[in-house]
Design an enzyme around this catalytic site. Structure first.
Site, mmCIF file in Angstrom:
data_model
loop_
_atom_site.group_PDB
_atom_site.id
_atom_site.type_symbol
_atom_site.label_atom_id
_atom_site.label_comp_id
_atom_site.label_asym_id
_atom_site.label_seq_id
_atom_site.Cartn_x
_atom_site.Cartn_y
_atom_site.Cartn_z
ATOM 1 N N HIS A 169 0.877 -1.181 0.000
ATOM 2 C CA HIS A 169 0.000 0.000 0.000
ATOM 3 C C HIS A 169 0.913 1.229 0.000
ATOM 4 O O HIS A 169 2.029 1.183 0.517
ATOM 5 C CB HIS A 169 -0.825 -0.043 1.291
ATOM 6 C CG HIS A 169 -1.912 0.973 1.412
ATOM 7 N ND1 HIS A 169 -1.670 2.273 1.751
ATOM 8 C CD2 HIS A 169 -3.254 0.870 1.260
ATOM 9 C CE1 HIS A 169 -2.826 2.936 1.807
ATOM 10 N NE2 HIS A 169 -3.801 2.105 1.513
ATOM 11 N N ASP B 30 3.121 -4.212 8.126
ATOM 12 C CA ASP B 30 1.896 -3.459 7.899
ATOM 13 C C ASP B 30 0.767 -4.477 8.013
ATOM 14 O O ASP B 30 0.515 -5.244 7.079
ATOM 15 C CB ASP B 30 1.938 -2.811 6.509
ATOM 16 C CG ASP B 30 0.596 -2.178 6.137
ATOM 17 O OD1 ASP B 30 -0.390 -2.399 6.853
ATOM 18 O OD2 ASP B 30 0.551 -1.480 5.113
ATOM 19 N N GLN C 37 -4.419 -5.247 7.071
ATOM 20 C CA GLN C 37 -5.395 -6.192 6.507
ATOM 21 C C GLN C 37 -5.349 -7.563 7.176
ATOM 22 O O GLN C 37 -6.028 -8.483 6.719
ATOM 23 C CB GLN C 37 -5.152 -6.359 4.997
ATOM 24 C CG GLN C 37 -5.348 -5.094 4.187
ATOM 25 C CD GLN C 37 -6.790 -4.583 4.188
ATOM 26 O OE1 GLN C 37 -7.721 -5.285 4.597
ATOM 27 N NE2 GLN C 37 -6.984 -3.355 3.755
ATOM 28 N N LYS D 158 -10.619 -0.497 10.456
ATOM 29 C CA LYS D 158 -10.727 -1.692 9.625
ATOM 30 C C LYS D 158 -11.107 -2.913 10.471
ATOM 31 O O LYS D 158 -11.143 -4.035 9.984
ATOM 32 C CB LYS D 158 -9.401 -1.967 8.900
ATOM 33 C CG LYS D 158 -9.073 -0.913 7.831
ATOM 34 C CD LYS D 158 -7.806 -1.278 7.109
ATOM 35 C CE LYS D 158 -7.217 -0.123 6.328
ATOM 36 N NZ LYS D 158 -7.956 0.197 5.099
ATOM 37 N N CYS E 178 -4.776 2.372 -3.618
ATOM 38 C CA CYS E 178 -3.495 2.858 -3.054
ATOM 39 C C CYS E 178 -2.363 1.876 -3.307
ATOM 40 O O CYS E 178 -1.463 1.721 -2.470
ATOM 41 C CB CYS E 178 -3.606 3.169 -1.566
ATOM 42 S SG CYS E 178 -4.744 4.493 -1.206
HETATM 43 N N1 PLP Z 1 -1.796 -0.608 4.659
HETATM 44 C C1 PLP Z 1 -2.705 -1.399 4.078
HETATM 45 C C2 PLP Z 1 -2.324 -2.778 3.655
HETATM 46 C C3 PLP Z 1 -4.011 -0.929 3.888
HETATM 47 O O1 PLP Z 1 -4.914 -1.707 3.303
HETATM 48 C C4 PLP Z 1 -4.328 0.385 4.316
HETATM 49 C C5 PLP Z 1 -5.667 0.945 4.090
HETATM 50 O O2 PLP Z 1 -6.364 0.572 3.171
HETATM 51 C C6 PLP Z 1 -3.340 1.157 4.916
HETATM 52 C C7 PLP Z 1 -2.073 0.626 5.071
HETATM 53 C C8 PLP Z 1 -3.599 2.548 5.400
HETATM 54 O O3 PLP Z 1 -4.451 2.531 6.506
HETATM 55 P P1 PLP Z 1 -4.976 3.893 7.129
HETATM 56 O O4 PLP Z 1 -5.625 4.642 6.008
HETATM 57 O O5 PLP Z 1 -5.949 3.447 8.165
HETATM 58 O O6 PLP Z 1 -3.817 4.613 7.692
#
Ligand code: PLP
Length: 420
Positions: free
Chosen positions: A125, A202, A205, A228, A368
């Protein structure tokens, strides 16, 4: 089908039975972007505002004591949920993005030199790419990317080749938000540690969907978001090993993160306050705690099994659709989400018709992950992502909708032929 959770869980979520779509029942399949909240979380938030709210760690009065207690109780709830050893290792941030930026700024700036390397992957992401690009600009360290195999898994052979004594950190997602790939974090962590590198996961998910224990596979940093996992937006977590967080300089400066301030300097507070400058996300953190209670009551393992059934059903049904390209691996290494594309139909058109005519909310775009989409030779895809309140009927509706969109966008000749 015994692995499925009861359909009645949906009744806990007021928005799912509300009149969002003017009469259509809402099929919410955009959970990887953000989930909905059960009544229990909404009630917890309302209760704080109605009965317990004041700023935390400040006032010597009843409401401040109550909200401080609830806020710190939320930290303990998160600690237990992810298997961390101490609450000092649990930092409240505004989300995954903020958590990763904190590490890139604080640990990165303090530890990386020109020539050092940070290893990330092409499936990340933007939140796990851009902060490292910015870090590379500031420090002169080099960013490298593990490629993927043709079926959307991490190329582990390439990972081993890219992992050298120059690698100081491996920053990788546990589950890809586009491919759905479940990455082998155990193996990655063991190999990275053997090479002398730290590991940041990260987990945006994975934490909401499958069991997690930060001490096995012993990751160094872990980031995820409350919104999430049935919690409010505006709150997330950075887990970090105490020894690492202790040695890192504070990132944001201001109130709460200090022990003492003089006109010529300051001494930082102990963990976790050192990384929580200013008024923290008090009510979102308390709401997140209620979300964890809700998840625990159902059982995160049961949630994972439920999503696996849904994902398998969706994968099997979508595989039959003519002209579809499913992104990512087969169900064996896949979490509860499926992205797909078609040559002739843009993802936005899909999402629009699915919403307007079938009441199915999906995500369309690059999610993203622009570099990943570019690598796959597409600019956008449509993503259906599942959670505990989805049922097989939701997938039937999705597949029905896809068939209808295809018909709508079929070339004229083929449409005429079908009518004959
Ligand atoms: N990392 C991953 C794998 C994501 O799916 C997302 C959000 O879709 C993020 C980071 C970013 O999360 P946030 O917008 O809550 O900071």
């Amino acid at each position: 089908m015994s692995a499925l959770l009861p359909a009645a869980l949906r009744d806990d979520f007021p928005i799912l039975s509300g009149n969002v779509l003017d009469g259509h029942p809402l099929i919410f399949l955009d959970n990887a972007a953000s989930t909905q909240r059960p009544r229990q979380v909404i009630d917890a938030i309302r209760n704080v505002y109605e009965r317990d709210y004041a700023n935390v760690h400040r006032g010597i009065h009843t409401l401040s004591e109550r909200s401080t207690e609830l806020y710190e109780h939320a930290r303990e709830k998160v600690r237990a949920f992810i298997g961390a050893e101490h609450t000092r290792e649990v930092i409240f941030t505004s989300g995954t993005t903020a958590s990763i930026n904190l590490v890139a700024r604080s640990w990165g700036d303090a530890n990386l030199q020109p020539g050092d390397e940070v290893l990330t992957t092409v499936m990340e992401h933007h939140s796990n790419l851009v902060p490292w690009q910015q870090m590379a600009e500031r420090t002169g360290a080099v960013l490298r990317h593990v490629p993927i195999t043709s079926d959307g898994r991490l190329d582990m052979q390439a990972f081993e080749e890219l992992l050298t004594e120059r690698t100081k950190l491996v920053a990788v997602s546990s589950v890809s938000n586009t491919l759905g790939t479940i990455n082998p974090i155990d193996e990655i962590t063991a190999k990275a540690h053997a090479a002398g590198a730290l590991v940041l996961v990260d987990a945006a998910q994975s934490v909401p969907h499958m069991p997690i224990d930060v001490r096995a596979p012993d990751v160094d940093f872990l980031a995820f978001s409350g919104h999430k996992m049935l919690g409010p937006s505006g709150v997330g977590i950075l887990y970090g090993k105490e020894s690492l967080l202790d040695a890192m300089p504070p990132f944001l400066g201001g109130g709460s993160m200090i022990n003492e301030v003089r006109l010529d300097g300051f001494t930082p507070a102990e963990l976790p306050a050192k990384f929580e400058a200013g008024t923290p996300p008090i009510v979102p953190a308390i709401g997140m705690s209620a979300a964890i209670d809700y998840l625990n009551q159902i059982g995160i393992e049961a949630i994972h099994r439920h999503e696996q059934v849904l994902m398998q059903l969706a994968y099997d049904a979508l595989s039959q659709v003519e002209g579809i390209k499913i992104l990512g691996p087969t169900p064996k290494d896949r979490a509860g989400l499926i992205s797909f594309s078609f040559d002739r139909i843009h993802a936005h058109e899909f999402a629009q018709v699915l919403n307007d005519q079938f009441g199915v909310a999906v995500r369309a775009g690059h999610h993203c992950t622009q570099p990943l989409h570019a690598l796959l030779g597409i600019t956008a895809s449509t993503r259906a992502s599942f959670y505990l309140y989805n049922q097989p009927e939701d997938i039937d509706r999705l597949v029905e909708g896809i068939a209808a969109v295809q018909k709508m966008f079929a070339p004229r000749g083929r449409r005429r032929k079908r009518k004959q």
